[in-house]
Design a protein around this motif. Structure first.
Motif, PDB file in Angstrom:
ATOM      1  N   ASP A  42       1.006   4.758  -2.509  1.00 62.31           N
ATOM      2  CA  ASP A  42       0.612   6.056  -1.953  1.00 62.31           C
ATOM      3  C   ASP A  42       1.239   7.182  -2.779  1.00 62.31           C
ATOM      4  O   ASP A  42       2.463   7.239  -2.915  1.00 62.31           O
ATOM      5  CB  ASP A  42       1.086   6.131  -0.499  1.00 62.31           C
ATOM      6  CG  ASP A  42       0.595   7.385   0.204  1.00 62.31           C
ATOM      7  OD1 ASP A  42       0.082   8.299  -0.467  1.00 62.31           O
ATOM      8  OD2 ASP A  42       0.738   7.448   1.437  1.00 62.31           O
ATOM      9  N   ARG A 101       0.838  -1.202   0.000  1.00 62.39           N
ATOM     10  CA  ARG A 101       0.000   0.000   0.000  1.00 62.39           C
ATOM     11  C   ARG A 101       0.874   1.253   0.000  1.00 62.39           C
ATOM     12  O   ARG A 101       0.585   2.231  -0.691  1.00 62.39           O
ATOM     13  CB  ARG A 101      -0.906   0.002   1.236  1.00 62.39           C
ATOM     14  CG  ARG A 101      -2.136  -0.886   1.133  1.00 62.39           C
ATOM     15  CD  ARG A 101      -3.095  -0.578   2.257  1.00 62.39           C
ATOM     16  NE  ARG A 101      -4.224  -1.481   2.283  1.00 62.39           N
ATOM     17  CZ  ARG A 101      -4.300  -2.565   3.032  1.00 62.39           C
ATOM     18  NH1 ARG A 101      -3.287  -2.867   3.838  1.00 62.39           N
ATOM     19  NH2 ARG A 101      -5.354  -3.349   3.003  1.00 62.39           N
ATOM     20  N   TYR A 154      -5.092   2.711  -4.883  1.00 60.22           N
ATOM     21  CA  TYR A 154      -4.735   3.117  -3.521  1.00 60.22           C
ATOM     22  C   TYR A 154      -5.903   3.816  -2.831  1.00 60.22           C
ATOM     23  O   TYR A 154      -6.115   3.650  -1.628  1.00 60.22           O
ATOM     24  CB  TYR A 154      -3.515   4.034  -3.535  1.00 60.22           C
ATOM     25  CG  TYR A 154      -3.140   4.527  -2.155  1.00 60.22           C
ATOM     26  CD1 TYR A 154      -2.526   3.669  -1.243  1.00 60.22           C
ATOM     27  CD2 TYR A 154      -3.433   5.823  -1.746  1.00 60.22           C
ATOM     28  CE1 TYR A 154      -2.209   4.098   0.039  1.00 60.22           C
ATOM     29  CE2 TYR A 154      -3.116   6.257  -0.474  1.00 60.22           C
ATOM     30  CZ  TYR A 154      -2.498   5.397   0.420  1.00 60.22           C
ATOM     31  OH  TYR A 154      -2.206   5.822   1.691  1.00 60.22           O
TER      32      TYR A 154
END
Length: 392
Positions: free
Chosen positions: A40, A36, A137
C-alpha cells in the motif's frame, strides 16, 4: 516447592507453544492482508506525486522497439505489433511505477517478453512502450485510488500509441496486444483511437486482449466470430476447471471502461474468445486441437520456444474461459507471493495465438482493397543489417 516450580515451567512452556501456534495460524490466515499492507503506498492518489512522464521520442521509453523504427527492411515482418504489457510493478513506494524500475524491467525481459510478446514476433515488428503502470496493489483493492492509478496509466499508453502512429506506422498493418491491466488500457485505446477512425481501423489486423474483461454487448470494436476475419477483437478471461473462486472473482471484480471514460465493475456478460478455436464460441475445444503451450521464461529473446501440444482443452462458460489443468509440471505457478499474482511465466495458448495472428494478417493482406504501405525514404539514412528488436 520443586514440584510446584516444575509444574509452573510446564504451564508456561505450554502457553508459549499455544501463543506461537496462534501467531503461526494467524500468519497463514492474514498473510495476504499483511502482504497487501506492505504494498500500500499509504498516500491518497489525489496528493500523490507520480514519477516523471516518459518521452516516447526516446528509445529508453520503450521496452521493445525495432532497430530502425521509422522504416523497415524487405525481410522484416509485414505488420507491426503495439504491445501493452501487464502489471509488473509490486507497489509500496508508488501508485504508478517509474518506467526505469529495474526489477520490473527484469520481469518483463525474463517472463513477459518471451511468453506474451513471443507469439506475435513472426507477424510484426514490436513496439512495447514503458508506461507508468498502476502497481500490483491497485489490482488487489477496490479503493477509488486504485481506479485513479489505472486512469492515470492510460494517459501514457495513449501518448505512446499516438507517437507510434505519427512517427513509426506509415500506413502499415498493425495488431494491438494487451495483457491483463494492459488489456484494459488497450480496450479504451480501441474505443478512443481506433473505432472512430476509418483509416486506422482498416489497417488493424486484430486486437488480442489477454486476461481482459470486455463487455460482450458493448465491445469497442466487433468481436472475432471466425478464425480468419481481420479488424476484430479477441478478448477473454480464464480460470482452471474447478477453480470456482477465481471464476467468481473474475465476474465480480473485473473493471471495464464506461462510455464516459470511467472504470466500473463489469455488470453483464464478458466477451469470451476461445484461442484454440480462434473465435468467440460456446463450443468446447478439445486438447487435440490445441497448437501448443510453452514455458518460455528465461528464454533468449528472439528464440522460438518448444511447444507442448495436447496439454489443455478450453470452453466458454458464464463469460469465463474454463481451461483444463495442463499435465506438465512446467505450467505450475512459481515465484514470490507477488509474482504469483501477476501473469504466469508460461503461455498455454502460445501456438494458437501465433497461428491465428498469421492467418488474420494473411486475410488482410490478400484483400485487393487493402492499401499496401509504402516504405518511407529517410534523408541520409544508411541501411545496414541489424536485429529486428532489442530489449534495453
Amino acid at each position: 516447592m520443586a514440584e510446584t516450580s516444575r509444574r509452573t515451567r510446564i504451564l508456561f512452556a505450554a502457553i508459549a507453544v499455544m501463543v506461537v501456534g496462534v501467531l503461526a495460524a494467524g500468519g497463514v490466515v492474514w498473510r495476504d492482508d499483511i502482504l497487501r499492507t506492505r504494498l500500500d503506498p499509504k498516500v491518497p492518489f489525489q496528493t500523490y506525486d507520480p514519477p516523471p512522464a516518459p518521452d516516447y521520442a526516446r528509445r529508453e521509453s520503450w521496452s521493445l522497439l525495432p532497430s530502425e523504427p521509422q522504416t523497415w527492411a524487405d525481410d522484416d515482418p509485414a505488420a507491426d505489433v503495439f504491445f501493452v504489457g501487464p502489471t509488473i510493478y509490486d507497489g509500496g513506494a508508488h501508485w504508478n511505477a517509474p518506467i526505469d524500475d529495474e526489477r520490473s524491467d527484469a520481469f518483463f525481459r525474463r517472463t513477459i517478453g518471451p511468453n506474451y510478446v513471443g507469439p506475435f514476433v513472426r507477424v510484426g515488428r514490436v513496439f512495447a512502450p514503458r508506461y507508468r503502470q498502476a502497481s500490483l496493489y491497485s489490482m488487489l483493492t477496490l479503493r477509488d485510488d486504485a481506479r485513479e492509478a489505472r486512469r492515470f496509466a492510460y494517459g501514457d499508453v495513449r501518448q505512446a500509441f499516438e507517437h507510434y502512429m505519427a512517427a513509426y506506422n506509415h500506413g502499415r498493418p498493425f495488431l494491438i496486444v494487451g495483457v491483463e491491466q494492459g488489456g484494459t488500457l488497450a480496450s479504451r485505446l480501441l474505443a478512443e483511437e481506433v473505432a472512430g477512425d476509418a483509416d486506422i481501423r482498416s489497417r488493424l489486423v486484430a486486437a488480442y486482449l489477454i486476461q481482459t474483461a470486455v463487455p460482450a454487448d458493448a465491445p469497442p470494436i466487433p468481436l472475432c466470430t471466425s478464425p480468419t476475419e481481420p479488424h476484430c477483437l479477441a478478448a477473454w478471461m480464464s480460470a482452471y476447471d474447478g477453480d470456482r473462486e477465481r471464476a467468481q472473482q473474475l465476474r465480480d471484480r473485473s473493471l471495464v471502461w464506461t462510455s464516459e471514460g470511467e472504470l466500473a465493475n463489469l455488470s453483464g456478460p464478458a466477451a469470451c474468445y476461445n484461442p484454440i478455436l480462434g473465435q468467440v464460441s460456446g463450443a468446447a475445444a478439445p486438447a487435440r486441437l490445441a497448437r501448443g503451450a510453452t514455458n518460455a521464461t528465461g528464454l533468449e529473446w528472439g528464440a522460438r520456444p518448444a511447444l507442448q501440444t495436447r496439454q489443455i482443452s478450453a470452453r466458454c462458460e458464464n463469460s469465463v474461459l474454463r481451461v483444463s489443468r495442463p499435465r506438465s509440471a512446467a505450467f505450475r505457478p512459481t515465484g514470490s507471493w507477488a509474482n504469483q499474482r501477476k501473469m504466469p511465466g508460461y503461455n498455454l495458448f502460445y501456438g494458437d495465438l501465433e497461428a491465428n495472428a498469421e492467418t488474420r494478417l494473411n486475410t488482410l493482406m490478400a484483400d485487393p482493397d487493402f492499401a499496401q504501405a509504402a516504405r518511407p525514404i529517410l534523408e541520409g539514412a544508411e541501411v545496414t543489417d541489424s536485429p529486428v528488436h532489442r530489449i534495453d
